[in-house]
Design an enzyme around this catalytic site. Structure first.
Site, PDB file in Angstrom:
ATOM      1  N   SER A   1     -14.734  87.419   5.217  1.00  0.00           N
ATOM      2  CA  SER A   1     -14.866  88.495   6.197  1.00  0.00           C
ATOM      3  C   SER A   1     -14.277  89.748   5.581  1.00  0.00           C
ATOM      4  O   SER A   1     -13.413  89.678   4.697  1.00  0.00           O
ATOM      5  CB  SER A   1     -14.097  88.152   7.475  1.00  0.00           C
TER       6      SER A   1
ATOM      7  N   TYR B   1      -6.535  84.850  11.435  1.00  0.00           N
ATOM      8  CA  TYR B   1      -7.926  84.880  10.980  1.00  0.00           C
ATOM      9  C   TYR B   1      -8.029  85.585   9.631  1.00  0.00           C
ATOM     10  O   TYR B   1      -8.669  85.083   8.694  1.00  0.00           O
ATOM     11  CB  TYR B   1      -8.793  85.585  12.016  1.00  0.00           C
TER      12      TYR B   1
END
Length: 241
Positions: free
Chosen positions: A138, A151
């Site tokens: 990401s 995350y």
């Protein structure tokens, strides 16, 4: 290289990017193994794609589950020529509000899941002296995001694992690369309000959020590239420029 005739294993195949990947690789003439855990829509997708596609339930965070699911896929479609580690879960909130269970769940899927699947797929690739692994990180794994510390940490770990593993298996003819998507129009981002999406689009130099198909195209490019390894390709519309 050519994608036609390759067997592709895709984790998180029920998600927006996962389903786009399945369609992209199947259209290129690949056999596709779709791995899913909680969302059984991958079963419908496999049926829709038809010959050369099959779905298998798998908890990527669990080594035994990965082993069993990959064995089923090998029996049905053959061992993986290409592995796409796409399964992922998000967690939004302050670090001090994150429980041990929250951390274990996110790290288990996002990072340990990549480890488990790579470990299971690599022996056949190494034996064949050929193979491609593409991991999905990401843009927050590159830069970090406020209120997404866990995350971000797991996605940064995916980038580190990609670089190290690329060096490790390169002598065996296996490439390992990574994509770092930006804001993509997927179910994972469905919780974002229209106003928030508009703000994120405005922050993106290209002036919009991305599509799952655009991420799938980037992954297919890396899977089909024989002299690119250890790289992280940002698919974020210039968000981090």
């Amino acid at each position: 290289m050519s994608l036609k005739g390759k067997t592709v294993y895709i984790t998180g195949a029920s998600g927006g990017i996962g389903s786009a990947l399945a369609r992209r690789f199947h259209a290129a003439g690949c056999r596709v193994a779709l791995f899913w855990h909680n969302d059984g829509s991958a079963l419908n997708l496999a049926s829709e794609l038809g010959e050369g596609a099959a779905a298998f339930r798998c908890d990527v965070a669990d080594c035994a589950s990965v082993g069993a699911a990959f064995s089923e896929a090998e029996a049905a479609l053959g061992s993986a020529d290409i592995l796409v580690n796409n399964a992922g879960v998000a967690l939004f909130g302050l670090l001090q509000d994150c429980s041990d269970a929250d951390f274990d769940r996110v790290a288990g899927v996002n990072l340990k899941g990549v480890f488990n699947c790579c470990k299971r797929a690599l022996p056949a690739m190494i034996a064949a002296k050929s193979g491609a692994i593409v991991n999905v990180s990401s843009m927050w794994g590159v830069s970090g995001a406020s209120c997404e510390a866990v995350y971000s940490a797991t996605k940064a770990g995916v980038i580190g694992l990609t670089k190290a593993l690329a060096k490790e298996v390169a002598p065996s003819g296996v490439t390992v690369n990574c994509v770092a998507p930006g804001v993509i129009d997927t179910p994972m981002n469905a919780h974002l309000s229209p106003e928030t999406k508009a703000e994120l689009a405005a922050e993106t130099p290209l002036g919009r959020i991305g599509t799952p198909e655009e991420v799938a195209d980037a992954i297919a490019f890396l899977a089909d590239s024989s002299f690119i390894t250890g790289q992280t390709l940002s698919v974020d519309g210039g968000f981090l420029l």
